[in-house]
Design an enzyme around this catalytic site. Sequence first.
Site, PDB file in Angstrom:
ATOM      1  N   ASN A  10      -7.244   5.336   4.251  1.00 31.29           N
ATOM      2  CA  ASN A  10      -6.115   4.860   3.453  1.00 31.29           C
ATOM      3  C   ASN A  10      -6.487   5.077   1.991  1.00 31.29           C
ATOM      4  OD1 ASN A  10      -4.084   3.498   2.122  1.00 31.29           O
ATOM      5  ND2 ASN A  10      -4.356   1.568   3.192  1.00 31.29           N
ATOM      6  N   ARG A  90      -3.111   7.042   6.429  1.00 33.13           N
ATOM      7  CA  ARG A  90      -1.934   6.252   6.097  1.00 33.13           C
ATOM      8  C   ARG A  90      -1.236   6.903   4.904  1.00 33.13           C
ATOM      9  NH1 ARG A  90      -1.360   1.148   2.212  1.00 33.13           N
ATOM     10  NH2 ARG A  90       0.810   0.630   2.658  1.00 33.13           N
ATOM     11  N   HIS A 179       5.426  -0.455   4.274  1.00 32.38           N
ATOM     12  CA  HIS A 179       4.668  -1.383   5.125  1.00 32.38           C
ATOM     13  C   HIS A 179       5.124  -1.324   6.587  1.00 32.38           C
ATOM     14  CE1 HIS A 179       4.032  -3.969   1.285  1.00 32.38           C
ATOM     15  NE2 HIS A 179       2.951  -3.228   1.505  1.00 32.38           N
ATOM     16  N   ARG A 240       4.010  -5.577  -9.478  1.00 28.48           N
ATOM     17  CA  ARG A 240       5.341  -4.969  -9.448  1.00 28.48           C
ATOM     18  C   ARG A 240       6.418  -6.040  -9.580  1.00 28.48           C
ATOM     19  NH1 ARG A 240       4.368  -1.316  -4.166  1.00 28.48           N
ATOM     20  NH2 ARG A 240       2.303  -2.226  -4.211  1.00 28.48           N
ATOM     21  N   GLU A 385      -3.076  -2.517  10.762  1.00 29.37           N
ATOM     22  CA  GLU A 385      -2.485  -1.197  10.572  1.00 29.37           C
ATOM     23  C   GLU A 385      -3.420  -0.099  11.065  1.00 29.37           C
ATOM     24  OE1 GLU A 385      -0.136  -1.494   6.456  1.00 29.37           O
ATOM     25  OE2 GLU A 385      -1.988  -2.659   6.497  1.00 29.37           O
TER      26      GLU A 385
END
Length: 397
Positions: A10, A90, A179, A240, A385
């Site tokens: 990732n 990913r 996600h 963010r 994940e």
Amino acid sequence: MSNSYVLVINSGSSSLKFAVIDSNSGDALVSGIGECFGLPEAAISWKYDGEKTEESIPAGGNHHQYAFERIVKLLDDLNLTEKFVAIGHRVVAGGESFKGTVRVDEAVVAEIDRLAELAPLHNKANADGMRAAMAVFPSLPQFAIFDTAFHQTMPAKAFTYALPHELYDDYKIRRYGAHGTSHFFVSREAAKMLDKPAEKTNLITVHLGNGASITAVKDGQSVDTSMGLTPLAGLMMGTRCGDLDPSVIEFLIRKGWDSEKIFETLNKKSGFLGVSGLTSDARGIMDAVDAGNERAKLAFEVFTYRVAKYIGSYLVALDSLDAIVFTGGIGENSLPIRSEILNNLKILGFVEDAEANADARFGKSGVIAYSELLGAQAIVIPTNEELVIAQDCVNLL
């Protein structure tokens, strides 16, 4: 397949996570992260055989490249290189180009690079990670797993923006979400906990971390999600801003700001960091709240209020609700944040089990609240994940 180990990578904008995963059991032979790239405190750490090792990364140079080369040497030193049968990457944004996992080749990497306009903080780094892995392991099959794939089932009414339709026709401007790998995993685990088939389960999955998003899952499929064209939309996050009146951008342009400064601010200087003026880390926010810092308290309140608002709004997308599922670094571990979100959902009948909520942390699942009104639970499920990525790779092999 007897040998089912997959190297999962990732590659983020300022970090590089890796793990060698057994796709059958989900166990990691080794896992680690290089982080704080570009900063003096850049370091790489890993866990192997129960022990954690950490090394600093030398200042200067390309920290992504250094970290990847160090990972390769580590895997060689541990005699793990021969164990994995594939590499899974990913990728944040697949746009409409990738509706599921694909095998990586030069054309795929080039398209992922092009789609960086949908995830400017992530896709370039994802593509760089693939190029580095292809150079070192040219004979190994490599696969790209997309955060947007799970959301490809959203109906047009959920992904369409109220803009001139030619903007979709010409530029594919629409809601894509992110996600998805995490929302997919916890939705399947929740179905098991509820003893229901996934295709008959209705959930609101709440992934809360430095990046945060919420998804409405109807009959096992994503039907709406909070992130938009890019991962900037939706919830307030670590740095963010989340949802914003677009006129704020026009206002700042009139004040003399250029686009680079505006989007640097919205992506990297807002959220927890911007509201508190202290930190982007939820743990630091809660420490400051306990110390009486008013701006940290405001950041805490804005975040938890927005999460609860989204949860409430996503009942519209479902015929019924089986469970709200909390996951992600904050969702799995932050007791006060989960408690305040549930407190904001009193109108929906949720009553927190304080003891169960305190127990369901640090890798433990559990039911933390129940609503008699809705006949629904609130559940904590640690996401995985890496396991989804590893299983996708082995299935496609």
